[in-house]
Design an enzyme around this catalytic site. Structure first.
Site, short mmCIF file in Angstrom:
data_model
loop_
_atom_site.label_atom_id
_atom_site.label_comp_id
_atom_site.label_asym_id
_atom_site.label_seq_id
_atom_site.Cartn_x
_atom_site.Cartn_y
_atom_site.Cartn_z
N HIS A 1 0.82 -1.21 0.00
CA HIS A 1 0.00 0.00 0.00
C HIS A 1 0.86 1.26 0.00
O HIS A 1 0.40 2.32 0.44
CB HIS A 1 -0.92 0.01 1.22
CG HIS A 1 -1.94 -1.08 1.23
ND1 HIS A 1 -2.92 -1.20 0.27
CD2 HIS A 1 -2.14 -2.11 2.08
CE1 HIS A 1 -3.67 -2.26 0.52
NE2 HIS A 1 -3.22 -2.83 1.62
N ASP B 1 16.42 -11.07 -3.70
CA ASP B 1 17.71 -10.76 -4.31
C ASP B 1 18.21 -9.37 -3.93
O ASP B 1 19.42 -9.11 -4.01
CB ASP B 1 17.63 -10.89 -5.84
CG ASP B 1 17.74 -12.34 -6.31
OD1 ASP B 1 18.03 -13.21 -5.47
OD2 ASP B 1 17.51 -12.59 -7.51
N ASP C 1 -8.14 -5.60 7.17
CA ASP C 1 -8.76 -6.43 6.14
C ASP C 1 -9.55 -7.57 6.74
O ASP C 1 -10.57 -8.00 6.18
CB ASP C 1 -7.71 -6.96 5.18
CG ASP C 1 -7.30 -5.93 4.13
OD1 ASP C 1 -8.19 -5.47 3.39
OD2 ASP C 1 -6.12 -5.58 4.07
#
Length: 261
Positions: free
Chosen positions: A50, A89, A180
């Site tokens: 977000h 990575d 949520d």
């Protein structure tokens, strides 16, 4: 001399004699990341779900955090294997993946974060910051101990499956997202509703049964303290953007005269 990476969050939690307290960096700013890092918090989470973050800005924030004695995490935008590969990575050791509701989703994320034969993470160690361009000895062989994966439980289905999700091999722990979760329960915007709080605490118990740790997001101080008393191993208690928003509003209220209606 070969380089050594910092301990992962699961190891830090194992060694801790109290729950860990952290904050979010949602601005995308390395300056804000460094300000949060110097605060004395145990954890700082860089958000890409977000927040206006890409790989370059996440890397800049990791650099900003690297000089401070805390544990950094990154929340990716989804469980997409390519996204997970790229973020790992960059040198991210502690990964939070949102919106996990089933053991199948959990297994897919664990696979994306692990090298073969345990998983499907692409091999780019010689080219990447993860193993410091082959300066971390045996990074490929020891990568499982250099990365910890946390899964965010944010739906009623996820709460029901929390123990099975936490038990997945390669998952270090789970993290509840009350906002949520409240929406999933038909309680949009009511993340401190007693039913939501009880569901969050259910995830704590589920994690313990699976032998894993549990965290939660709680910007409401009373809710944060309640979760700590209920056994949360780590709690994120504020975000850079929220702190600036509320602080600047208070400045305006304190110093700008208000006319009566």
């Amino acid at each position: 001399m070969p380089l050594q990476l910092n301990p992962t969050l699961d190891r830090v939690l194992d060694a801790a004699d109290r729950p860990l307290i952290g904050g979010w960096v949602c601005s995308g700013s390395p300056v804000m990341a460094e300000i949060m890092a110097g605060s004395g918090l145990d954890l700082v989470l860089i958000d890409t779900e977000h927040a206006p973050n890409g790989l370059e800005s996440v890397l800049a924030q990791l650099h900003a955090l690297s000089g401070y004695p805390l544990t950094p995490l990154v929340r990716v935008s989804s469980g997409d294997p390519v996204t997970i590969k790229q973020v790992l990575d960059l040198g991210v050791q502690n990964l939070l993946v949102p919106m996990i509701s089933t053991p199948e989703q959990a297994r897919a994320v664990a696979s994306a974060a692990a090298y073969p034969p345990a998983g499907q993470r692409g091999i780019g160690n010689a080219l990447a910051r993860s193993g410091r361009w082959n300066r971390v000895q045996n990074y490929l062989q020891d990568a499982a101990s250099q990365v910890s994966v946390y899964l965010q439980i944010e739906t009623a289905e996820g709460v029901e499956n929390a123990e099975a999700i936490a038990a997945v091999s390669g998952v270090a722990g789970i993290f509840a997202g009350p906002s949520d979760l409240a929406a999933s329960m038909g309680l949009l915007g009511r993340q401190t509703d007693p039913r939501v709080i009880e569901a969050v605490k259910t995830t704590f118990a589920a994690a313990k049964r699976a032998g894993k740790t549990a965290g939660v997001n709680a910007f409401d101080p009373a809710a944060a303290r309640d979760y700590l008393e209920a056994g949360a191993d780590w709690v994120l208690v504020g975000a850079d953007v929220s702190l600036v928003a509320r602080g600047s509003e208070q400045l305006a209220a304190d110093f700008i005269p208000r006319t009566a209606d």
